[in-house]
Design an enzyme around this catalytic site. Structure first.
Site, PDB file in Angstrom:
ATOM      1  N   GLY A  42     -43.567  -5.454  -3.748  1.00 43.97           N
ATOM      2  CA  GLY A  42     -44.025  -6.523  -2.847  1.00 43.97           C
ATOM      3  C   GLY A  42     -44.616  -7.753  -3.498  1.00 43.97           C
ATOM      4  N   GLU A  97     -51.514  -8.216  -5.797  1.00 40.99           N
ATOM      5  CA  GLU A  97     -50.909  -7.422  -4.724  1.00 40.99           C
ATOM      6  C   GLU A  97     -50.502  -8.334  -3.568  1.00 40.99           C
ATOM      7  OE1 GLU A  97     -49.279  -5.155  -3.741  1.00 40.99           O
ATOM      8  OE2 GLU A  97     -50.331  -3.480  -2.820  1.00 40.99           O
ATOM      9  N   ASP A  98     -49.470  -7.934  -2.867  1.00 40.63           N
ATOM     10  CA  ASP A  98     -49.015  -8.766  -1.749  1.00 40.63           C
ATOM     11  C   ASP A  98     -49.987  -8.719  -0.577  1.00 40.63           C
ATOM     12  OD1 ASP A  98     -48.400  -6.097  -1.200  1.00 40.63           O
ATOM     13  OD2 ASP A  98     -46.314  -6.464  -0.649  1.00 40.63           O
ATOM     14  N   ASP A 101     -53.764  -3.764   3.491  1.00 40.84           N
ATOM     15  CA  ASP A 101     -53.661  -3.361   4.891  1.00 40.84           C
ATOM     16  C   ASP A 101     -54.783  -2.340   5.152  1.00 40.84           C
ATOM     17  OD1 ASP A 101     -52.523  -3.007   7.442  1.00 40.84           O
ATOM     18  OD2 ASP A 101     -51.057  -1.565   6.738  1.00 40.84           O
ATOM     19  N   THR A 102     -54.517  -1.050   5.050  1.00 41.84           N
ATOM     20  CA  THR A 102     -55.603  -0.070   5.195  1.00 41.84           C
ATOM     21  C   THR A 102     -56.538  -0.094   3.984  1.00 41.84           C
ATOM     22  OG1 THR A 102     -54.333   1.673   4.123  1.00 41.84           O
ATOM     23  CG2 THR A 102     -54.142   1.504   6.525  1.00 41.84           C
ATOM     24  N   GLY A 103     -56.007  -0.507   2.838  1.00 45.86           N
ATOM     25  CA  GLY A 103     -56.788  -0.490   1.598  1.00 45.86           C
ATOM     26  C   GLY A 103     -56.548   0.755   0.757  1.00 45.86           C
ATOM     27  N   LEU A 106     -54.640   0.084  -2.731  1.00 46.97           N
ATOM     28  CA  LEU A 106     -55.453  -0.594  -3.732  1.00 46.97           C
ATOM     29  C   LEU A 106     -56.618   0.248  -4.199  1.00 46.97           C
ATOM     30  CD1 LEU A 106     -55.091  -3.269  -5.059  1.00 46.97           C
ATOM     31  CD2 LEU A 106     -53.768  -3.061  -2.999  1.00 46.97           C
ATOM     32  N   LYS A 129     -55.412  -7.804   6.126  1.00 45.77           N
ATOM     33  CA  LYS A 129     -55.550  -7.567   7.570  1.00 45.77           C
ATOM     34  C   LYS A 129     -56.869  -6.840   7.809  1.00 45.77           C
ATOM     35  CE  LYS A 129     -50.617  -6.564   8.239  1.00 45.77           C
ATOM     36  NZ  LYS A 129     -49.696  -5.461   8.582  1.00 45.77           N
ATOM     37  N   PHE A 150     -47.135  -7.239  11.726  1.00 46.19           N
ATOM     38  CA  PHE A 150     -46.297  -6.863  10.590  1.00 46.19           C
ATOM     39  C   PHE A 150     -45.544  -8.089  10.115  1.00 46.19           C
ATOM     40  CE2 PHE A 150     -43.072  -4.973   7.997  1.00 46.19           C
ATOM     41  CZ  PHE A 150     -43.790  -3.990   7.331  1.00 46.19           C
ATOM     42  N   ASP A 157     -41.472  -6.853   2.700  1.00 42.83           N
ATOM     43  CA  ASP A 157     -40.233  -6.354   3.279  1.00 42.83           C
ATOM     44  C   ASP A 157     -40.463  -5.514   4.522  1.00 42.83           C
ATOM     45  OD1 ASP A 157     -41.392  -4.068   1.824  1.00 42.83           O
ATOM     46  OD2 ASP A 157     -39.504  -3.081   2.353  1.00 42.83           O
ATOM     47  N   ARG A 163     -37.360  -9.820   1.814  1.00 39.12           N
ATOM     48  CA  ARG A 163     -38.256 -10.229   0.726  1.00 39.12           C
ATOM     49  C   ARG A 163     -37.961 -11.646   0.258  1.00 39.12           C
ATOM     50  NH1 ARG A 163     -40.978  -5.595  -1.093  1.00 39.12           N
ATOM     51  NH2 ARG A 163     -39.764  -3.677  -1.145  1.00 39.12           N
TER      52      ARG A 163
END
Ligand code: IMP
Ligand code: MG
Length: 173
Positions: A42, A97-98, A101-103, A106, A129, A150, A157, A163
Site C-alpha cells: 500500500g 504506511e498508507d 485503520d484499526t492500528g 502498525l 481513520k 473505504f 487497493d 492502486r
C-alpha cells in the site's frame, strides 16, 4: 451491486500534502542517518513521492506484512511476509504506511522494529481513520484524518485494484 468510485482527494491536494510532510521531515532529520521503511504494498506510491520530497540523504527499505481476514476489514492477526534487507540498529527509522485503520498492523510492526534497536523510530502515515481505532499508535507525520470510509487510489487497493489512481476515491462496493 456495481462498484462506484467517488472522487475524494485530488492528485493536486495529495501532492501538496506530501511535499509539506517532506519539508517537516527534512527539518527534523537534518544531520541524521535516515532510513525510510515502506510497508508493501500500500505505501509504494506515497513512499516514492515522500522520498523525493525529503531533501536529505537517506536510504529506503521495505517490508511486507499481511493481515488475515476479508478485504475491507482487518482481523488483528498479522503475518510478516518479508523483512528488511539491511540492519537498522543505530539508524533513524521512519516507517511509511498508507493508512492507519484499526492500528493493529502498525502496532505489530512497530513492536517488531523496536526489537532491531534503531536509534529512533517514527511513523509517517498518509491517512488515519480515528473512528476505527482499536490500538492507538502515535503518528508523527500524518497526511489526512479521514472519516470511516473505504478509500482506494494512490497505492490503496480493493482486492488488488485501483492502486494506480493518481487521486483517492471512496469505494462503494
Ligand atoms: P489496520 O491494521 O486495521 O490499521 O489496517 C491497516 C491496513 O488495512 C492498511 O495498511 C491497508 O492495507 C488496509 N486498509 C484499511 N483501510 C483501508 C482503506 O480504506 N482502503 C484500503 N485499504 C485499507
Ligand atoms: Mg497497508
Amino acid at each position: 451491486m456495481a462498484r462506484t468510485l467517488k472522487p475524494f482527494i485530488s492528485a493536486r491536494r495529495l501532492q501538496a500534502r506530501v511535499r509539506a510532510l517532506g519539508r517537516a521531515i527534512r527539518a527534523d532529520y537534518d544531520g541524521r542517518d535516515l532510513v525510510l521503511v515502506g510497508i508493501l504494498k500500500g505505501s509504494f506510491i506515497f513512499m516514492a513521492d515522500l522520498a523525493r520530497a525529503i531533501q536529505l540523504p537517506l536510504t529506503c527499505d521495505f517490508m511486507r506484512v499481511s493481515s488475515y481476514g476479508s478485504d475491507t476489514v482487518s482481523s488483528g492477526r498479522i503475518r510478516m511476509e518479508f523483512d528488511l534487507s539491511h540492519p537498522i540498529r543505530g539508524k533513524d527509522v521512519l516507517l511509511v504506511e498508507d493508512i492507519v485503520d484499526t492500528g493493529w498492523t502498525l502496532d505489530h510492526v512497530l513492536r517488531e522494529l523496536r526489537k532491531k534497536k534503531p536509534s529512533s523510530l517514527r511513523l509517517a502515515a498518509l491517512f488515519h481513520k480515528p473512528e476505527r481505532t482499536r490500538v492507538t499508535v502515535p503518528i508523527d507525520y500524518l497526511g489526512f484524518k479521514i472519516p470511516d470510509r473505504f478509500i482506494v487510489g494512490y497505492g490503496l487497493d480493493f482486492d488488488g485494484r485501483y492502486r494506480n489512481l493518481p487521486h483517492v476515491a471512496v469505494l462503494n462496493a
